[in-house]
Design an enzyme around this catalytic site. Structure first.
Site, PDB file in Angstrom:
ATOM      1  N   ASP B  93      -0.046  -3.779   4.481  1.00 25.73           N
ATOM      2  CA  ASP B  93      -0.852  -4.958   4.194  1.00 25.73           C
ATOM      3  C   ASP B  93      -1.388  -4.928   2.765  1.00 25.73           C
ATOM      4  O   ASP B  93      -1.919  -3.900   2.306  1.00 25.73           O
ATOM      5  CB  ASP B  93      -2.022  -4.998   5.179  1.00 25.73           C
ATOM      6  N   ASN B 133      -3.648  -0.262  12.079  1.00 25.89           N
ATOM      7  CA  ASN B 133      -3.844   0.620  10.922  1.00 25.89           C
ATOM      8  C   ASN B 133      -4.072  -0.221   9.660  1.00 25.89           C
ATOM      9  O   ASN B 133      -3.221  -1.035   9.297  1.00 25.89           O
ATOM     10  CB  ASN B 133      -2.607   1.509  10.762  1.00 25.89           C
ATOM     11  N   ILE B 135      -3.757   0.242   6.600  1.00 23.29           N
ATOM     12  CA  ILE B 135      -2.756   0.274   5.525  1.00 23.29           C
ATOM     13  C   ILE B 135      -1.362  -0.064   6.051  1.00 23.29           C
ATOM     14  O   ILE B 135      -0.376   0.096   5.330  1.00 23.29           O
ATOM     15  CB  ILE B 135      -2.732   1.627   4.765  1.00 23.29           C
ATOM     16  N   GLU B 136      -1.284  -0.506   7.295  1.00 24.12           N
ATOM     17  CA  GLU B 136       0.018  -0.928   7.814  1.00 24.12           C
ATOM     18  C   GLU B 136      -0.056  -2.424   8.172  1.00 24.12           C
ATOM     19  O   GLU B 136      -0.058  -3.263   7.283  1.00 24.12           O
ATOM     20  CB  GLU B 136       0.431  -0.024   8.985  1.00 24.12           C
ATOM     21  N   MET B 137      -0.202  -2.762   9.438  1.00 24.97           N
ATOM     22  CA  MET B 137      -0.241  -4.177   9.794  1.00 24.97           C
ATOM     23  C   MET B 137      -1.664  -4.752   9.710  1.00 24.97           C
ATOM     24  O   MET B 137      -1.837  -5.966   9.634  1.00 24.97           O
ATOM     25  CB  MET B 137       0.373  -4.377  11.179  1.00 24.97           C
TER      26      MET B 137
END
Lengths: 342, 342
Positions: B93, B133, B135-137
């Protein structure tokens, strides 16, 4: 010269006349209407170069055409989502914000020019754009070519498809365009109706179509792609207010008069390609119909009229392309490494 | 007790012996080797709940499980690219840099635990991670559920698949896991060899396998998934130097002794899942083999040995899952709008 209906009337009894008239009407609906309507149905794609299409399909899904190794054509023209990204404006390299709503790739081969402002004459020319656009895939044509040339699977396939050993940006974009030409969506319920199946749409949807025609929407949204065949001014009778900086056709011609002239978007699959307009500011079909009515036609649709038109628009969703996810040929040890965070 | 070979030798002429010995060797190779080898072939997936798989496949490709509406499971575990993203560490993201190399989803159902540090016991538990998360989705489970509940096509499908009207994060992750369980890759050339087809790999590849066994690689990379069934220390005989902050198993157990203990990655499809190691610092198979030899086995492979092992590793690419790109059910007017730039 008398019409055939008049001649029938003068010859037969009333009962016979009614029967014949009914038959004539049905026959006419089947035979004549496809020509008579301002919208035409579309046919499935005719694939002329299946090997070129298969190569283009790989390239379509390959993020190695971007600087980051993360963004592919399908990122912003997602074939699971109507060939669009369903965002107001797109996300590009390093999360940069795109300047304009991502138009659907579906049926894009039917558009008279490409991009909202028509700056590309055809699909191969269009495909050159995003690869090198710094807020999209942010690569260069040279680096894209170098990358593909380092991948043995691509080298072999380009050689087979193009009978050449070059592997050029022109070959890349020709292959992508060949794949895009297959992305047509026939058999929308409205197409079936156009072809004579009067049960394909219901009474509300038909009312919506009649209003769509009668109120003037069809002046711009017509033809096979129900749009995509002219530039028109966004905000014809009332100025369109937007924070989006896109100038439309003026960016190509340099003429003030072309400001806010955009290519009319297709309405095929419009139920899937939300949000709407070049700035993506209309979140729903209902909002889009309302705004178009006021700004383009000086008409305030009633809630019932709006609902009828929206119902009609939902009949324009066709068969979506059946895509088997391609396996991409792996990079070699010589392939330049993507460095998305540099 | 005499061996059968000795008994043969005492009974038959030399010429007869050679013939019989040859037959016995071939027979033994066919019948016994699948049990004798430290690596086992894998079978195609047995689909128990096809409807759950079909739903999970949609969710796998659906970026509406992310805050931005742009990142799907497939973004970092790309099924066109060996179920990985082929980047050192992933893009999340707002282009945030992931902390660790994205492991392949292929054959992940064969791993004894999930994630590099084993913090999830199975695939449904794993699938909860990336959605939430930051730093992910970068979504929340609550917002993911709210989003899907606003999409009529999903509401109907969840109801059919789970016979409930709830639509929960548990149902979402069960469906994703059911799809992931289908992502096995049988019929690698090496599997064919294991099953008795001695022509499936060539002499160099066989030499590579024998060296892989003889030098000790197989101590960790064994079983059906050729890895994925133990934690091992990265840098066993020589410390591994990396700028990557991942601590491995220590992050789960809190024990210093577990620092740099990682789940041994599968070597299936390893030719497709570059770059290698938890930090993605080994760009090529050759580099990975060299580093593993030195750090784990105190062995410097010669260039020829390295090439042999790499040749063997390339026989581990199996049949890739055949995925027909799913059509995602469209959002409704009530679906929360993604705001990727806020």
């Amino acid at each position: 010269m008398k019409s055939s209906r008049s001649r029938v009337l003068s010859t037969f009894s009333t009962a016979t006349f009614i029967t014949v008239l009914f038959a004539a009407t049905v026959s006419s609906a089947h035979a004549a209407e496809p020509q008579a309507e301002p919208i035409q149905p579309i046919a499935p794609a005719k694939v002329q170069h299946p090997e070129r299409v298969a190569l283009g399909e790989k390239l379509w899904f390959d993020p190695r055409l971007s600087r980051s190794g993360f963004i592919s054509c399908n990122s912003c023209h997602n074939l699971s989502m109507g060939g669009s990204d369903n965002l107001k404006t797109s996300i590009g390299d390093k999360w940069k914000q795109g300047g304009i709503n991502s138009p659907t790739v579906l049926n894009s081969s039917l558009n008279f020019v490409q991009f909202w402002d028509g700056r590309a004459k055809d699909l191969p020319e269009q495909a050159r754009g995003p690869i090198a656009n710094p807020i999209e895939m942010a690569f260069t044509h040279e680096l894209a070519v170098d990358t593909l040339r380092s991948i043995p699977g691509y080298v072999d396939e380009f050689r087979k498809v193009f009978k050449s050993v070059k592997l050029t940006i022109s070959e890349i974009t020709l292959a992508i365009a060949a794949f895009e030409e297959t992305l047509v969506t026939p058999n929308a319920r409205f197409d079936k109706w156009l072809k004579g199946d009067k049960t394909a749409i219901n009474a509300q949807e038909l009312r919506g179509y009649q209003l769509f025609k009668g109120s003037g929407c069809v002046a711009c949204h017509n033809g096979q792609n129900i749009g995509g065949n002219s530039f028109q001014k966004m905000g014809l009778v009332e100025p369109y207010k937007t924070g989006n900086p896109s100038e439309g056709r003026a960016a190509v011609t340099g003429k003030d008069a072309d400001r806010f002239n955009f290519k009319v978007p297709t309405l095929r699959n419009v139920a899937l390609t939300y949000p709407y307009f070049h700035d993506g500011e209309a979140a729903t079909l209902s909002q889009a119909v309302d705004t178009m009515g006021r700004l383009q036609l000086a008409r305030k649709f009633t809630p019932e009229e709006n609902a009828d038109i929206v119902a009609f628009l939902k009949t324009l969703t066709g068969d979506q392309p059946k895509i088997v996810l391609p396996m991409l040929p792996p990079s070699s040890d010589k392939t330049p490494k993507s460095k998305p965070f540099e």
